[in-house]
Design a protein around this motif. Structure first.
Motif, PDB file in Angstrom:
ATOM      1  N   GLU A 544      14.675  92.728  75.562  1.00  0.00           N
ATOM      2  CA  GLU A 544      15.288  93.927  76.139  1.00  0.00           C
ATOM      3  C   GLU A 544      16.737  94.140  75.695  1.00  0.00           C
ATOM      4  N   GLY A 545      17.359  93.143  75.116  1.00  0.00           N
ATOM      5  CA  GLY A 545      18.749  93.279  74.701  1.00  0.00           C
ATOM      6  C   GLY A 545      18.924  94.425  73.716  1.00  0.00           C
ATOM      7  N   ASP A 546      20.179  94.827  73.544  1.00  0.00           N
ATOM      8  CA  ASP A 546      20.485  95.990  72.701  1.00  0.00           C
ATOM      9  C   ASP A 546      20.421  95.611  71.220  1.00  0.00           C
ATOM     10  N   GLY A 547      19.229  95.273  70.764  1.00  0.00           N
ATOM     11  CA  GLY A 547      19.055  94.871  69.366  1.00  0.00           C
ATOM     12  C   GLY A 547      19.042  96.062  68.430  1.00  0.00           C
ATOM     13  N   LYS A 548      19.430  95.823  67.185  1.00  0.00           N
ATOM     14  CA  LYS A 548      19.460  96.914  66.194  1.00  0.00           C
ATOM     15  C   LYS A 548      18.061  97.265  65.717  1.00  0.00           C
ATOM     16  N   ARG A 549      17.116  96.319  65.805  1.00  0.00           N
ATOM     17  CA  ARG A 549      15.712  96.510  65.399  1.00  0.00           C
ATOM     18  C   ARG A 549      15.612  96.877  63.907  1.00  0.00           C
ATOM     19  N   ILE A 550      16.517  96.355  63.110  1.00  0.00           N
ATOM     20  CA  ILE A 550      16.528  96.716  61.688  1.00  0.00           C
ATOM     21  C   ILE A 550      15.220  96.319  61.013  1.00  0.00           C
ATOM     22  N   ARG A 551      14.695  95.152  61.345  1.00  0.00           N
ATOM     23  CA  ARG A 551      13.515  94.648  60.638  1.00  0.00           C
ATOM     24  C   ARG A 551      12.269  95.487  60.913  1.00  0.00           C
ATOM     25  N   PRO A 552      11.902  95.739  62.158  1.00  0.00           N
ATOM     26  CA  PRO A 552      10.737  96.614  62.369  1.00  0.00           C
ATOM     27  C   PRO A 552      11.014  98.063  61.941  1.00  0.00           C
ATOM     28  N   LEU A 553      12.277  98.498  62.084  1.00  0.00           N
ATOM     29  CA  LEU A 553      12.628  99.838  61.605  1.00  0.00           C
ATOM     30  C   LEU A 553      12.353  99.973  60.119  1.00  0.00           C
ATOM     31  N   LEU A 554      12.813  98.989  59.377  1.00  0.00           N
ATOM     32  CA  LEU A 554      12.639  99.021  57.929  1.00  0.00           C
ATOM     33  C   LEU A 554      11.167  98.970  57.557  1.00  0.00           C
ATOM     34  N   ALA A 555      10.412  98.136  58.264  1.00  0.00           N
ATOM     35  CA  ALA A 555       8.975  98.039  57.992  1.00  0.00           C
ATOM     36  C   ALA A 555       8.279  99.372  58.285  1.00  0.00           C
ATOM     37  N   TRP A 556       8.675 100.029  59.376  1.00  0.00           N
ATOM     38  CA  TRP A 556       8.080 101.327  59.718  1.00  0.00           C
ATOM     39  C   TRP A 556       8.373 102.356  58.622  1.00  0.00           C
ATOM     40  N   VAL A 557       9.640 102.436  58.205  1.00  0.00           N
ATOM     41  CA  VAL A 557      10.022 103.422  57.189  1.00  0.00           C
ATOM     42  C   VAL A 557       9.268 103.172  55.885  1.00  0.00           C
ATOM     43  N   MET A 558       9.207 101.906  55.460  1.00  0.00           N
ATOM     44  CA  MET A 558       8.513 101.601  54.207  1.00  0.00           C
ATOM     45  C   MET A 558       7.018 101.865  54.334  1.00  0.00           C
ATOM     46  N   GLY A 559       6.452 101.434  55.440  1.00  0.00           N
ATOM     47  CA  GLY A 559       5.006 101.595  55.594  1.00  0.00           C
ATOM     48  C   GLY A 559       4.595 103.047  55.764  1.00  0.00           C
ATOM     49  N   VAL A 560       5.290 103.770  56.627  1.00  0.00           N
ATOM     50  CA  VAL A 560       4.879 105.140  56.963  1.00  0.00           C
ATOM     51  C   VAL A 560       5.411 106.135  55.944  1.00  0.00           C
ATOM     52  N   ASN A 561       6.736 106.119  55.718  1.00  0.00           N
ATOM     53  CA  ASN A 561       7.352 107.133  54.847  1.00  0.00           C
ATOM     54  C   ASN A 561       7.109 106.875  53.368  1.00  0.00           C
ATOM     55  N   GLU A 562       7.119 105.606  52.976  1.00  0.00           N
ATOM     56  CA  GLU A 562       7.013 105.312  51.547  1.00  0.00           C
ATOM     57  C   GLU A 562       5.574 105.104  51.103  1.00  0.00           C
ATOM     58  N   TYR A 563       4.786 104.376  51.904  1.00  0.00           N
ATOM     59  CA  TYR A 563       3.437 104.023  51.465  1.00  0.00           C
ATOM     60  C   TYR A 563       2.341 104.811  52.175  1.00  0.00           C
ATOM     61  N   GLY A 564       2.720 105.681  53.102  1.00  0.00           N
ATOM     62  CA  GLY A 564       1.741 106.575  53.714  1.00  0.00           C
ATOM     63  C   GLY A 564       0.809 105.932  54.707  1.00  0.00           C
ATOM     64  N   LEU A 565       1.178 104.787  55.281  1.00  0.00           N
ATOM     65  CA  LEU A 565       0.336 104.154  56.296  1.00  0.00           C
ATOM     66  C   LEU A 565       0.465 104.904  57.622  1.00  0.00           C
ATOM     67  N   GLN A 566      -0.568 104.880  58.416  1.00  0.00           N
ATOM     68  CA  GLN A 566      -0.541 105.544  59.712  1.00  0.00           C
ATOM     69  C   GLN A 566       0.338 104.768  60.696  1.00  0.00           C
ATOM     70  N   PRO A 567       1.236 105.457  61.422  1.00  0.00           N
ATOM     71  CA  PRO A 567       2.144 104.756  62.342  1.00  0.00           C
ATOM     72  C   PRO A 567       1.424 103.849  63.339  1.00  0.00           C
ATOM     73  N   SER A 568       0.296 104.317  63.876  1.00  0.00           N
ATOM     74  CA  SER A 568      -0.408 103.522  64.888  1.00  0.00           C
ATOM     75  C   SER A 568      -0.914 102.197  64.323  1.00  0.00           C
ATOM     76  N   THR A 569      -1.262 102.190  63.040  1.00  0.00           N
ATOM     77  CA  THR A 569      -1.779 100.951  62.433  1.00  0.00           C
ATOM     78  C   THR A 569      -0.673  99.934  62.194  1.00  0.00           C
ATOM     79  N   MET A 570       0.585 100.402  62.217  1.00  0.00           N
ATOM     80  CA  MET A 570       1.717  99.537  61.925  1.00  0.00           C
ATOM     81  C   MET A 570       2.243  98.805  63.152  1.00  0.00           C
ATOM     82  N   VAL A 571       1.848  99.232  64.341  1.00  0.00           N
ATOM     83  CA  VAL A 571       2.452  98.704  65.577  1.00  0.00           C
ATOM     84  C   VAL A 571       2.383  97.181  65.668  1.00  0.00           C
TER      85      VAL A 571
END
Length: 795
Positions: A544-571
């Protein structure tokens, strides 16, 4: 004392005003006699031989020689080189800069030698760059390109300082102002000051002396250039009230007349207090820096020229377009002064020796640029209600037969410069007429043919035959474009795109971070044991701490925006990355390791519970991370197994890096050892965030290797910034204690290299990461801005 200063100011301005009025009277006579028409008609007859070309009909079918859009920078450069036009293009561009910015006469053999040397250097750079890189922005307009130039000149510290300053200026430009315009002008002034300093250097100057003078030029250029966004533009904008503008102007006059920046007073209760405090602090430091670097014999010249510049701007600024009674002198004398003073100041800023030829040419030349700029900006100026020669003529031409047509004055100035100032020099004629036709071509392209013809019908109606000749050149002439205009367009585009990309980057972080936060909580099944419930509570506390979440953020951007994976499959992958990362932080904070008291703005887990609970919670989160990876049901089993195998290897690397870090306490490490520890501890997590989505998308091996290289350098740059923040950062912003590295006797980039050395190392890895990104097929803007964030963040 005040009266003495006021008398001195009046004397300075009256002397300058008399000189400008004399120049204007000379131009006025030439306008009235229309001497420019016959003179420039002859000039154009000579000039057009090099610019009106009959193309062979076969060339129409040659796709290889078709001129590309100059917005495609690298392709355009290659086309110029391929067609043999690059030499002339660069020659006229550099020649114009030598005339406009350096006040040189083109009939000087020494000037021609210098121009050819600069042309050769730029051509060599352009052709080498075109051969080794693909598309994208010009190298010299990127942070990596700027830092590589700094390394070549051994002025890395000055450029790092400048990058930080420009970032702060950008962040503090009020939204009511044109940020791109303000930044472009500031950068242009810095470049102009550097050019003047380079021109003053002897050929045999030592590399150490050259580096010192370039360092000073950068800081002086920034100090002088800062006046454009935070004096000129700020006073032109609607940010300040009329009373605040008067108070601000008074402070500036006091500083220029006394040599001392007054303290802030009278601003209590202002809505603009925050921006004024920042501007006051920056301008005071800039003013003091310029003063410190003045020779005693140039100080009075600096203050005199600065006062004339500011006062002429102020007179021009307060004009009211509704006032129909301004004389021609009132319209033109202030712009003669402000347009020439802005460049005359540069030599006094750098304490250059007096050069009467430079002063004379620059004084007469300034109005040419001002009239060209005002013509280009007339519609924006009209919308803003600003008084310029063009806006005033447009409004009152039918009511005031005595008004000079500014377009006629523009051509008069051109004729005067070519024949009376530069003594009918052929190359000067070539360059100035190139520039004039280029300006009209750009205007027609910007306005469209119909609007352009309407404007010409107003401003060129008095000389129809001459106008037909000019418009023929505008339609038909080739080879009148300029390198500085191309770079200007590129810079404006880059600044706008960067701002838009930065906003998109921030929006993505905000939106995706919220989505990730909503997915991280570990739920409690009914009937679980109290002990497991305690572990889940402890895990959720850490998550719950105020983390930057850089790692999952980056994975989401690469997976969804760059490689076209569905967001729900990335969770599941996003949860896994954050669970594993949070587990590593819990272990890292333990008394047996870094013994941290706070993390993410709250007490660490072992402080809230105890070390045993923290250790067990870390293990629990690792297992939850693995469990999440097994839940990637939308991908085939072999792909998920490959991802899990890779994940296990990265976890091993992270453990090894932490072990090496703990073992190194109190030991002097080499940079190579520190790089290894740093990458294993930090870079592997960045790499995993990039590579794991790529594995799921079954990206080919070369692309994955490029992602790993980018992650390696970005991760080290990130860690160096962490080390710097541990020394320099703000506890409230960081959310964790500072100076822990010193307390723990840890070897860091700062302890090994010092602050300055660590910054240089960070920027070296920034460049390597940026250069890797340029060569990758995936060039998402998010990665570029993530890299920028890594080296510029304050937490």
């Amino acid at each position: 004392m005040k009266n003495v200063c006021t008398d001195q100011a009046d004397t300075w301005y009256q002397q300058a005003e008399q000189k400008a009025a004399h120049y204007f009277a000379s131009l006025y006579m030439q306008v009235m006699e229309k001497t420019y028409v016959s003179t420039l008609t002859e000039d154009f007859e000579l000039w057009k031989r090099n610019h009106i070309n009959q193309r062979p009909w076969l060339s129409l079918f040659s796709r290889g020689t078709r001129k590309p859009d100059s917005q495609d920078y690298r392709r355009y450069m290659r086309w110029l080189d391929h067609t043999g036009k690059l030499d002339d293009y660069l020659d006229r561009s550099i020649s114009y800069i030598y005339m406009r910015d350096l006040g040189k006469a083109l009939d000087s053999p020494d000037t021609q030698t210098r121009i050819q040397r600069v042309v050769a250097d730029i051509k060599n750079h352009l052709t080498r760059s075109a051969a080794t890189t693909g598309g994208g922005q010009p190298e010299q307009l990127s942070l990596a390109g700027l830092y590589r130039w700094a390394q070549k000149e051994s002025i890395e510290s000055a450029v790092i300082w400048l990058i930080d300053k420009l970032k702060d200026v950008s962040a503090n430009i009020p939204k009511e102002m044109n940020a791109e315009h303000a930044q472009r002008k500031l950068i242009k002034i810095i470049i102009g000051v550097i050019m003047h300093v380079v021109e003053e250097m002897d050929v045999g100057i030592s590399s150490e002396e050259r580096a010192q003078r370039l360092d000073e030029a950068i800081r002086l250029g920034y100090s002088y250039g800062l006046t454009y966004p935070f004096i000129d533009d700020l006073l032109d904008s609607g940010v300040l009230t009329d009373g605040e503008k008067e108070l601000y102007s008074s402070m500036i006059r006091t500083a220029l007349l006394t040599g001392v920046v007054p303290e802030l007073s009278g601003w209590a209760g202002s809505n603009n207090m925050e921006i004024i405090q920042y501007v006051h602090s920056e301008l005071r430091d800039a003013f003091e820096y310029i003063k410190e670097h003045q020779r005693l014999e140039t100080q009075e010249t600096f203050f005199e020229q600065s006062y004339v510049f500011f006062h002429s701007q102020d007179i021009d600024r307060v004009k009211d377009l509704s006032n129909k009674n301004y004389t021609n002198e009132e319209l033109y004398v202030p712009i003669i002064l402000k347009s020439s003073s802005s460049r005359l100041i540069v030599r006094s800023v750098i304490s250059a020796p007096i050069d009467e030829g430079f002063d004379h040419r620059t004084f007469l030349y300034g109005i040419y640029n001002q009239l060209a700029d005002d013509f280009a900006d007339m519609f924006d100026d009209m919308n803003d209600g600003a008084v310029t020669p063009y806006t005033y003529y447009l409004k009152y031409r039918d009511l005031r037969s005595d008004l000079i047509n500014p377009f006629e004055l523009y051509w008069t100035v051109i004729s005067h410069l070519i024949h009376n100032v530069y003594h009918s020099n052929a190359k000067t004629r070539e360059v100035i007429l190139d520039r004039a036709i280029n300006g009209l071509k750009r205007c027609r392209a910007r306005l469209g043919t119909e609007m352009y013809n309407e404007i010409m019908g107003i401003f060129a109606a008095g000389n129809p035959e001459f106008n037909r000749l000019v418009q023929y050149m505008v339609r038909k002439a080739d080879d009148v474009d300029f390198f500085d205009k191309l770079l200007r367009d590129q810079m404006v585009t880059i600044l706008k795109n960067n701002q838009k990309e930065k906003e998109d980057f921030q929006d993505t972080i905000k939106n995706v971070r919220q989505q990730i936060n909503n997915q991280l909580q570990i739920t409690k099944a009914n009937g679980i044991s109290p002990m497991k419930e305690t572990l889940i509570d402890a895990a959720n506390y850490s998550l719950e701490g105020d983390g930057k979440r850089i790692r999952p953020l980056l994975a989401w951007v690469m997976g969804v925006n760059e490689y076209g994976l569905q967001p729900s499959t990335m969770v599941p992958l996003l949860r896994s990355l954050e669970y594993l990362h949070t587990a590593s932080l819990i272990f890292d904070d333990l008394p047996s390791q870094d013994n941290a008291s706070s993390r993410r703005g709250r007490p660490t887990l072992h402080q809230m519970h105890n070390s045993a609970t923290a250790e067990l919670t870390g293990l629990f989160l690792i297992q939850k991370g693995i469990e999440e990876q097994t839940s990637l049901h939308s991908f085939d089993a072999s792909t998920v197994l490959a991802l899990m195998q890779y994940s296990a290897q990265k976890a091993e690397d992270t453990c090894m890096g932490q072990a090496m870090d703990l073992d190194s306490k109190g030991k002097a490490l080499t940079i190579e050892q520190l790089n290894m520890i740093c990458f294993l501890k930090t870079g592997t997590a960045f790499e995993a965030s990039l590579v794991m989505p790529a594995i799921l998308a079954q990206v080919k091996a070369p692309e994955i290797e490029a992602l790993k290289k980018f992650a390696y350098h970005a991760g080290i740059a990130f860690q160096i910034k962490d080390d710097l923040l541990d020394l320099e950062g703000d506890l409230l912003l960081l959310g964790k204690p500072t100076h822990k590295d010193v307390e723990n006797n840890s070897s860091t980039f700062v302890t090994i290299l010092g602050q300055e050395g660590a910054r240089k190392e960070m920027w070296e890895h920034y460049c390597l990461a940026s250069e890797t990104l340029d060569k990758m097929s995936c060039k998402t803007a998010f990665l570029k801005h993530l890299l920028n964030y890594m080296v510029s963040r304050d937490r």
